[in-house]
Design an enzyme around this catalytic site. Structure first.
Site, PDB file in Angstrom:
ATOM      1  N   GLU A 151      56.662  31.730  48.028  1.00 49.26           N
ATOM      2  CA  GLU A 151      56.296  33.084  48.442  1.00 49.26           C
ATOM      3  C   GLU A 151      56.285  33.187  49.962  1.00 49.26           C
ATOM      4  OE1 GLU A 151      52.280  32.734  46.346  1.00 49.26           O
ATOM      5  OE2 GLU A 151      51.758  33.894  48.110  1.00 49.26           O
TER       6      GLU A 151
ATOM      7  N   CYS B  40      52.197  31.865  43.040  1.00 45.83           N
ATOM      8  CA  CYS B  40      52.075  30.397  43.026  1.00 45.83           C
ATOM      9  C   CYS B  40      52.755  29.743  41.828  1.00 45.83           C
ATOM     10  CB  CYS B  40      50.603  29.990  43.077  1.00 45.83           C
ATOM     11  SG  CYS B  40      49.778  30.555  44.573  1.00 45.83           S
TER      12      CYS B  40
ATOM     13  N   ARG C 265      38.445  42.613  42.323  1.00 44.99           N
ATOM     14  CA  ARG C 265      37.779  41.364  41.955  1.00 44.99           C
ATOM     15  C   ARG C 265      38.504  40.673  40.800  1.00 44.99           C
ATOM     16  NH1 ARG C 265      31.466  42.005  41.622  1.00 44.99           N
ATOM     17  NH2 ARG C 265      31.707  39.765  41.663  1.00 44.99           N
TER      18      ARG C 265
ATOM     19  N   THR D   4      40.540  38.118  41.027  1.00 43.73           N
ATOM     20  CA  THR D   4      40.688  36.665  41.179  1.00 43.73           C
ATOM     21  C   THR D   4      39.660  35.954  40.305  1.00 43.73           C
ATOM     22  OG1 THR D   4      41.578  36.801  43.396  1.00 43.73           O
ATOM     23  CG2 THR D   4      40.489  34.755  42.822  1.00 43.73           C
TER      24      THR D   4
ATOM     25  N   HIS E 241      47.121  24.085  38.830  1.00 40.54           N
ATOM     26  CA  HIS E 241      47.239  24.775  40.115  1.00 40.54           C
ATOM     27  C   HIS E 241      45.880  24.710  40.826  1.00 40.54           C
ATOM     28  CE1 HIS E 241      48.202  27.478  43.254  1.00 40.54           C
ATOM     29  NE2 HIS E 241      47.387  28.431  42.831  1.00 40.54           N
TER      30      HIS E 241
ATOM     31  N   LYS F  62      37.178  23.700  43.029  1.00 40.78           N
ATOM     32  CA  LYS F  62      36.202  24.019  41.976  1.00 40.78           C
ATOM     33  C   LYS F  62      36.842  24.765  40.803  1.00 40.78           C
ATOM     34  CE  LYS F  62      34.456  28.316  44.040  1.00 40.78           C
ATOM     35  NZ  LYS F  62      33.316  28.998  44.678  1.00 40.78           N
TER      36      LYS F  62
ATOM     37  N   ASN G  34      45.423  24.804  49.599  1.00 40.71           N
ATOM     38  CA  ASN G  34      46.241  25.339  48.515  1.00 40.71           C
ATOM     39  C   ASN G  34      47.683  25.497  48.982  1.00 40.71           C
ATOM     40  OD1 ASN G  34      47.417  26.798  46.471  1.00 40.71           O
ATOM     41  ND2 ASN G  34      46.094  28.603  46.695  1.00 40.71           N
TER      42      ASN G  34
ATOM     43  N   SER H  91      49.667  34.234  40.615  1.00 38.70           N
ATOM     44  CA  SER H  91      49.099  35.575  40.547  1.00 38.70           C
ATOM     45  C   SER H  91      50.145  36.568  40.075  1.00 38.70           C
ATOM     46  CB  SER H  91      48.573  35.979  41.921  1.00 38.70           C
ATOM     47  OG  SER H  91      47.489  35.154  42.268  1.00 38.70           O
TER      48      SER H  91
END
Lengths: 134, 350
Positions: free
Chosen positions: B83, B115, B203, B205, B238, B243, B270, B300
């Protein structure tokens, strides 16, 4: 580096391809239409070794327009003999030493402004140190 | 999904640039009291002469170098998933194919799926070789991830990736057992044409995006294979932040030991399209013959590709050149935010 010249030399820029004279065996890099040794015109593609040692080097304090500082230029003596001029990368100027081992990588050589084309080509850097397998 | 003929990875190579910017360098510029709970300690930054093309070439050279008996001109497809392509219009894959000596008789293109672009290239490479259309196909995931100065992404948006060369299974170091894809239209993250930096959508994500797709794709593949998490020796996901990987893997039943080798984000951030492919390369650096590897990407927009691999005896003879750990250990720290801005072309001399 104008675009037609870059395109014509991409074998040399991407793969270190020179020419070898089928008559006398002399190697030319970058490629030439005729042999500088015997004048012969029968030349074949000949890839140079992508590894060598720093023969000599200098740091240009002011990088030319389109290039990024620090501009580190070296003469690299390749494993198979020829000495070529190339930029060094992935190294700080104070860590360069004559005789140090280097390998070829392909990097951006020049950017023709934010809307122009990008020139990719060979540079040399110290090999990535290989640690013990864990 | 399974192919008509069995396929596997014949060679692989990774790349991570030399420069690292510690989280503290970024927070010093934007947060006077420092980052409270940084997701990673530092992230990788490309040199001024690096971009997705140069990084893909290096990873590709390592991949081809690990299977020297394969003539590059027999590779029938080169795909670069990214990307952060250097050109909006002009393929990265043709430069990569030319540098690797693969041109001209090859398919070549750039893939974009946030990604997931790199694993999308893997799915297509598996299909090309699996159908018999070509004897080898090179799939690369590589990114120099963009992030707006001061944005939360700036702390983790790293650079790197890997190349995986797919070949018929009898020449492979790791054979594909099966794969699935799982995609929906989910507006969690996007960058418009001409925009310098991506945006997060509201929100979205996390729960409806990363976890929904990663867990669904992983569960589907496990069901298709009749397998459980405990049947695998390694698992790679990925890695937007460590976390997320820990939580997703725990929900699927994987242990900390299974994800250990493939978790590279804590040391480099990342790598977007490169993230899961780089994790897979790090696992292949450590894997032993007979082991099984579980892999699931996320991109995404949104979707996941899940693969299962079975490592063969060839792995031990295909590890020439720099490994992922060697690239991670080769680090030059950038402690000046201005230097970081220059390397990322956020400030330019024109």
């Amino acid at each position: 580096m104008d675009l037609p010249r870059y395109h014509r030399l991409r074998g040399a820029y991407y793969r270190l391809e020179g020419r070898r004279c089928t008559g006398c065996g002399a190697v030319a890099f970058p490629p030439r239409p005729a042999c500088r040794g015997c004048g012969g015109r029968e030349l074949e593609v000949h890839a140079l070794a992508p590894r060598g040692r720093v023969h000599s080097f200098t740091e240009m304090a002011t990088a030319p327009r389109g290039f990024d500082p620090p501009h580190l230029m070296a003469l690299v003596e390749l494993e198979d003999g020829p000495i070529i001029a190339a930029q060094l990368t992935d190294i700080d100027p104070e860590d360069i030493a004559i005789g140090m081992e280097v390998e070829m990588v392909t990097r951006r050589i020049q950017e023709k402004g934010p809307h122009g084309y990008l020139v990719y080509g060979y540079k040399f850097r110290p090999p990535v140190p290989r640690g013990e397998a864990s | 999904m399974k192919t008509a003929r069995a396929v596997g990875i014949g060679g692989y190579g990774a790349y991570v640039p030399r420069y690292r910017v510690p989280t503290a360098t970024i927070s010093a510029a934007w947060r006077p009291h420092g980052a409270t709970k940084p997701a990673v300690a530092e992230k990788s930054v490309p040199g001024a002469d690096e971009d997705v093309v140069t990084m893909a070439i290096e990873a590709g050279r390592t991949a081809l170098g690990r299977i020297p008996e394969l003539d590059p001109r027999t590779i029938g497809a080169v795909w670069v998933g990214s990307e952060s392509k250097p050109y909006a219009v002009k393929p990265s894959a043709t430069v990569v194919a030319e540098a690797l000596g693969i041109t001209p008789a090859t398919v070549a293109a750039d893939f974009e799926f946030a990604c997931k672009a790199g694993s999308e290239a893997m799915q297509t490479a598996v299909a090309f070789v699996g159908s018999g259309m070509t004897e080898a196909a090179l799939a690369i995931g590589m990114d120099t991830a963009q992030s707006r100065p001061g944005d939360a992404l700036e702390y983790t948006a790293g650079c790197g990736g890997a190349a995986h060369l797919f070949v018929p299974a009898d020449q492979a170091l790791a054979v594909v057992e099966g794969s699935v894809s799982y995609v929906t239209d989910t507006p969690d993250f996007f960058r418009r044409e001409g925009a310098a930096y991506p945006e997060h959508g509201s929100r979205f994500t996390g729960e409806p995006s990363y976890f929904e797709h990663t867990l669904a794709a992983s569960r589907r593949l496990l069901a298709e294979l009749g397998a459980q998490a405990g049947d695998f020796d390694h698992a790679v996901f990925h890695q937007p932040v460590p976390k997320f990987v820990v939580r997703a893997s725990e929900e699927l039943g994987f242990t900390a030991e299974q994800i250990r080798h493939g978790l590279v984000a804590p040391r480099m951030g990342n790598a977007y399209s490169g993230s899961s492919l780089l994790g897979l390369a790090a696992v292949l650096d450590q894997a032993r013959p007979g082991e099984r590897i579980f892999f699931c990407s996320y991109g995404s927009g949104a979707g996941s590709d899940a693969f299962a691999f079975h490592v063969t005896e060839r792995i031990d003879e295909r590890r020439q050149g720099a490994r992922v750990a060697d690239y991670l250990d080769r680090r030059r720290e950038i402690t000046d935010y201005g230097h970081y801005l220059r390397l990322r072309s956020k400030i330019r001399r024109d």
